[in-house]
Design a protein around this motif. Structure first.
Motif, PDB file in Angstrom:
ATOM      1  N   ARG A   1       0.833  -1.211   0.000  1.00  0.00           N
ATOM      2  CA  ARG A   1       0.000   0.000   0.000  1.00  0.00           C
ATOM      3  C   ARG A   1       0.867   1.261   0.000  1.00  0.00           C
ATOM      4  O   ARG A   1       0.463   2.292  -0.538  1.00  0.00           O
ATOM      5  N   GLY A   2       2.051   1.145   0.608  1.00  0.00           N
ATOM      6  CA  GLY A   2       2.959   2.291   0.562  1.00  0.00           C
ATOM      7  C   GLY A   2       3.437   2.583  -0.851  1.00  0.00           C
ATOM      8  O   GLY A   2       3.689   3.735  -1.211  1.00  0.00           O
ATOM      9  N   THR A   3       3.561   1.521  -1.663  1.00  0.00           N
ATOM     10  CA  THR A   3       4.015   1.685  -3.040  1.00  0.00           C
ATOM     11  C   THR A   3       2.878   2.047  -3.981  1.00  0.00           C
ATOM     12  O   THR A   3       3.066   2.779  -4.956  1.00  0.00           O
ATOM     13  N   ARG A   4       1.686   1.526  -3.704  1.00  0.00           N
ATOM     14  CA  ARG A   4       0.506   1.776  -4.548  1.00  0.00           C
ATOM     15  C   ARG A   4      -0.630   2.303  -3.656  1.00  0.00           C
ATOM     16  O   ARG A   4      -1.605   1.600  -3.383  1.00  0.00           O
ATOM     17  N   PRO A   5      -0.541   3.532  -3.165  1.00  0.00           N
ATOM     18  CA  PRO A   5      -1.515   4.044  -2.195  1.00  0.00           C
ATOM     19  C   PRO A   5      -2.932   4.171  -2.748  1.00  0.00           C
ATOM     20  O   PRO A   5      -3.890   4.238  -1.970  1.00  0.00           O
ATOM     21  N   ASP A   6      -3.071   4.196  -4.071  1.00  0.00           N
ATOM     22  CA  ASP A   6      -4.407   4.313  -4.656  1.00  0.00           C
ATOM     23  C   ASP A   6      -5.071   2.962  -4.889  1.00  0.00           C
ATOM     24  O   ASP A   6      -6.231   2.909  -5.325  1.00  0.00           O
ATOM     25  N   TYR A   7      -4.366   1.857  -4.591  1.00  0.00           N
ATOM     26  CA  TYR A   7      -4.936   0.517  -4.754  1.00  0.00           C
ATOM     27  C   TYR A   7      -5.752   0.166  -3.510  1.00  0.00           C
ATOM     28  O   TYR A   7      -5.381   0.516  -2.389  1.00  0.00           O
ATOM     29  N   GLY A   8      -6.849  -0.566  -3.701  1.00  0.00           N
ATOM     30  CA  GLY A   8      -7.602  -1.088  -2.570  1.00  0.00           C
ATOM     31  C   GLY A   8      -6.865  -2.228  -1.892  1.00  0.00           C
ATOM     32  O   GLY A   8      -5.836  -2.717  -2.375  1.00  0.00           O
ATOM     33  N   TRP A   9      -7.434  -2.674  -0.772  1.00  0.00           N
ATOM     34  CA  TRP A   9      -6.765  -3.702   0.040  1.00  0.00           C
ATOM     35  C   TRP A   9      -7.784  -4.700   0.573  1.00  0.00           C
ATOM     36  O   TRP A   9      -8.743  -4.318   1.245  1.00  0.00           O
ATOM     37  N   LEU A  10      -7.570  -5.977   0.271  1.00  0.00           N
ATOM     38  CA  LEU A  10      -8.378  -7.081   0.788  1.00  0.00           C
ATOM     39  C   LEU A  10      -7.428  -8.159   1.254  1.00  0.00           C
ATOM     40  O   LEU A  10      -6.701  -8.746   0.450  1.00  0.00           O
ATOM     41  N   SER A  11      -7.418  -8.407   2.559  1.00  0.00           N
ATOM     42  CA  SER A  11      -6.527  -9.414   3.127  1.00  0.00           C
ATOM     43  C   SER A  11      -7.265 -10.192   4.195  1.00  0.00           C
ATOM     44  O   SER A  11      -8.086  -9.634   4.930  1.00  0.00           O
ATOM     45  N   GLU A  12      -6.935 -11.481   4.295  1.00  0.00           N
ATOM     46  CA  GLU A  12      -7.560 -12.309   5.328  1.00  0.00           C
ATOM     47  C   GLU A  12      -7.319 -11.750   6.719  1.00  0.00           C
ATOM     48  O   GLU A  12      -8.165 -11.883   7.608  1.00  0.00           O
ATOM     49  N   GLU A  13      -6.187 -11.114   6.934  1.00  0.00           N
ATOM     50  CA  GLU A  13      -5.808 -10.700   8.282  1.00  0.00           C
ATOM     51  C   GLU A  13      -5.943  -9.197   8.519  1.00  0.00           C
ATOM     52  O   GLU A  13      -5.355  -8.668   9.458  1.00  0.00           O
TER      53      GLU A  13
ATOM     54  N   SER B   1     -13.810   0.730   1.020  1.00  0.00           N
ATOM     55  CA  SER B   1     -13.352   1.618  -0.045  1.00  0.00           C
ATOM     56  C   SER B   1     -12.688   0.856  -1.187  1.00  0.00           C
ATOM     57  O   SER B   1     -12.571   1.375  -2.303  1.00  0.00           O
ATOM     58  N   ARG B   2     -12.274  -0.402  -0.912  1.00  0.00           N
ATOM     59  CA  ARG B   2     -11.645  -1.198  -1.973  1.00  0.00           C
ATOM     60  C   ARG B   2     -12.578  -1.386  -3.162  1.00  0.00           C
ATOM     61  O   ARG B   2     -12.127  -1.539  -4.304  1.00  0.00           O
ATOM     62  N   LEU B   3     -13.894  -1.399  -2.909  1.00  0.00           N
ATOM     63  CA  LEU B   3     -14.863  -1.655  -3.969  1.00  0.00           C
ATOM     64  C   LEU B   3     -14.899  -0.527  -4.990  1.00  0.00           C
ATOM     65  O   LEU B   3     -15.367  -0.717  -6.113  1.00  0.00           O
ATOM     66  N   ASP B   4     -14.412   0.641  -4.619  1.00  0.00           N
ATOM     67  CA  ASP B   4     -14.410   1.795  -5.516  1.00  0.00           C
ATOM     68  C   ASP B   4     -13.069   1.997  -6.211  1.00  0.00           C
ATOM     69  O   ASP B   4     -12.948   2.877  -7.067  1.00  0.00           O
ATOM     70  N   ALA B   5     -12.066   1.194  -5.843  1.00  0.00           N
ATOM     71  CA  ALA B   5     -10.727   1.360  -6.424  1.00  0.00           C
ATOM     72  C   ALA B   5     -10.646   0.634  -7.768  1.00  0.00           C
ATOM     73  O   ALA B   5     -11.215  -0.445  -7.944  1.00  0.00           O
ATOM     74  N   GLU B   6      -9.909   1.202  -8.708  1.00  0.00           N
ATOM     75  CA  GLU B   6      -9.716   0.532  -9.997  1.00  0.00           C
ATOM     76  C   GLU B   6      -8.901  -0.742  -9.827  1.00  0.00           C
ATOM     77  O   GLU B   6      -9.172  -1.759 -10.462  1.00  0.00           O
ATOM     78  N   PHE B   7      -7.888  -0.683  -8.958  1.00  0.00           N
ATOM     79  CA  PHE B   7      -7.035  -1.831  -8.677  1.00  0.00           C
ATOM     80  C   PHE B   7      -7.150  -2.167  -7.195  1.00  0.00           C
ATOM     81  O   PHE B   7      -7.349  -1.275  -6.358  1.00  0.00           O
ATOM     82  N   CYS B   8      -6.985  -3.451  -6.876  1.00  0.00           N
ATOM     83  CA  CYS B   8      -7.073  -3.878  -5.477  1.00  0.00           C
ATOM     84  C   CYS B   8      -6.121  -5.033  -5.223  1.00  0.00           C
ATOM     85  O   CYS B   8      -6.094  -6.009  -5.989  1.00  0.00           O
ATOM     86  N   PHE B   9      -5.325  -4.937  -4.170  1.00  0.00           N
ATOM     87  CA  PHE B   9      -4.535  -6.077  -3.702  1.00  0.00           C
ATOM     88  C   PHE B   9      -5.467  -7.088  -3.034  1.00  0.00           C
ATOM     89  O   PHE B   9      -6.345  -6.703  -2.247  1.00  0.00           O
ATOM     90  N   ILE B  10      -5.263  -8.371  -3.331  1.00  0.00           N
ATOM     91  CA  ILE B  10      -6.005  -9.452  -2.666  1.00  0.00           C
ATOM     92  C   ILE B  10      -4.959 -10.414  -2.113  1.00  0.00           C
ATOM     93  O   ILE B  10      -4.241 -11.066  -2.879  1.00  0.00           O
ATOM     94  N   ILE B  11      -4.877 -10.514  -0.793  1.00  0.00           N
ATOM     95  CA  ILE B  11      -3.702 -11.081  -0.130  1.00  0.00           C
ATOM     96  C   ILE B  11      -4.098 -12.130   0.912  1.00  0.00           C
ATOM     97  O   ILE B  11      -4.995 -11.896   1.726  1.00  0.00           O
ATOM     98  N   ASP B  12      -3.413 -13.257   0.890  1.00  0.00           N
ATOM     99  CA  ASP B  12      -3.425 -14.169   2.032  1.00  0.00           C
ATOM    100  C   ASP B  12      -1.990 -14.238   2.546  1.00  0.00           C
ATOM    101  O   ASP B  12      -1.118 -14.822   1.895  1.00  0.00           O
ATOM    102  N   PRO B  13      -1.711 -13.617   3.703  1.00  0.00           N
ATOM    103  CA  PRO B  13      -0.324 -13.556   4.178  1.00  0.00           C
ATOM    104  C   PRO B  13       0.309 -14.933   4.342  1.00  0.00           C
ATOM    105  O   PRO B  13       1.467 -15.134   3.957  1.00  0.00           O
ATOM    106  N   ILE B  14      -0.427 -15.876   4.941  1.00  0.00           N
ATOM    107  CA  ILE B  14       0.021 -17.263   5.013  1.00  0.00           C
ATOM    108  C   ILE B  14      -1.179 -18.142   4.711  1.00  0.00           C
ATOM    109  O   ILE B  14      -2.140 -18.183   5.491  1.00  0.00           O
ATOM    110  N   ASP B  15      -1.157 -18.822   3.592  1.00  0.00           N
ATOM    111  CA  ASP B  15      -2.207 -19.768   3.236  1.00  0.00           C
ATOM    112  C   ASP B  15      -1.727 -21.158   3.646  1.00  0.00           C
ATOM    113  O   ASP B  15      -0.668 -21.608   3.217  1.00  0.00           O
ATOM    114  N   GLY B  16      -2.523 -21.806   4.480  1.00  0.00           N
ATOM    115  CA  GLY B  16      -2.082 -23.062   5.080  1.00  0.00           C
ATOM    116  C   GLY B  16      -1.509 -22.818   6.470  1.00  0.00           C
ATOM    117  O   GLY B  16      -0.495 -23.407   6.860  1.00  0.00           O
TER     118      GLY B  16
END
Length: 274
Positions: free
Chosen positions: A62-74, A80-95
């Motif tokens: 987010r520091g590098t792409r402040p205009d991107y939305g953010w969706l993370s499990e944690e 506001s992510r729903l209004d962003a053109e781009f959005c990060f979708i992240i699972d920090p540790i899957d498993g």
């Protein structure tokens, strides 16, 4: 403004670098008896490592792409992510359960959506030294080499899924197809294993959280696998509920055979039997 392909390449490089650093952080906790606890409502375990990786990724990405939305499990939900053109979708540790148990098969799943479509994706398994990656309109790779799915038929196919998915009520005629069931702890990794043909398919009848499958879905698609929910529809990401109704990922022939054999809709993502 860079052309779309250049932008996607730049985003992919960003995800690759972040995933590498996430792996370094996770390994500091792996097999070191990390503090862990169960989430509310049967949503599974979380550890101090999950939160440390998440904090790094959110700060870095987010520091590098402040205009991107953010969706993370944690992370707390951020509408506001729903209004962003781009959005990060992240699972920090899957498993996470496997991570806590000291197993190697955990991953970091990092994706970027543009609208409803994933355009850059990385699944990184730091202990195993595996990095799967893809971008829109480019190849899917494992450690830089192109990958592709198998051309298996359903009889004798190796299908990555959980035990309950083979119960007869889920299948036409009350009989599960004659495939061989396998399991790996990270759902993101399962999609990648089907993408590279080490296994023939990844299947989940459970509704899947977007952060578990966003990166793997693009990697599978760009590898040449057929990718859909369990109704055969294209997956849509950065949705309000952040859920996809199950998944079928396989080579085109096996994908069609699995869809034809299914007789059930998805169950809750919180229903965990394995």
């Amino acid at each position: 403004m860079p052309e779309p392909d250049t932008a996607h390449q730049t985003d992919l490089a960003l995800l690759l670098a972040a995933a590498e650093r996430a792996g370094e952080i996770a390994r500091q906790y792996w097999r070191q008896d990390p503090v862990a606890w169960e989430k509310d409502a049967g949503a599974g375990p979380v550890s101090e490592a999950d939160l440390a990786v998440n904090a790094f990724l959110e700060d870095n990405l987010r520091g590098t792409r402040p205009d991107y939305g953010w969706l993370s499990e944690e992370s707390e939900a951020d509408p506001s992510r729903l209004d962003a053109e781009f959005c990060f979708i992240i699972d920090p540790i899957d498993g996470t359960r496997a991570f806590i148990d000291g197993q190697q098969g955990f991953s970091h799943s990092l994706a970027i959506a543009q609208g409803e479509r994933i355009v850059a994706a990385v699944v990184h398994l730091p202990v195993m030294g595996l990095t799967y990656a893809a971008q829109a309109d480019g190849p899917a790779t494992l450690n830089g080499a192109p990958i592709g799915p198998s051309d298996a038929a359903i009889a004798g196919a190796s299908v990555l899924t959980y035990r309950a998915a083979t119960e007869p009520q889920h299948w036409v005629g009350g009989i599960a197809p004659p495939f061989r069931r396998e399991f790996r702890p990270s759902l993101a990794w399962r999609l990648c294993l089907a993408s590279e043909g080490r296994f023939d398919a990844a299947l989940s009848l459970r509704a899947a959280w977007e952060w578990d499958i966003a990166a793997g879905a693009l990697i599978a698609e760009r590898a040449g696998a057929a990718v859909s929910d369990i109704h055969g529809a294209a997956m849509r990401f950065n949705s309000p509920r952040a859920l996809v109704p199950g998944l079928v990922v396989a080579g085109p022939r096996l994908h069609a055979e699995l869809l034809a054999a299914l007789a059930t809709g998805p169950v809750s993502p919180h229903h965990r039997t394995e």
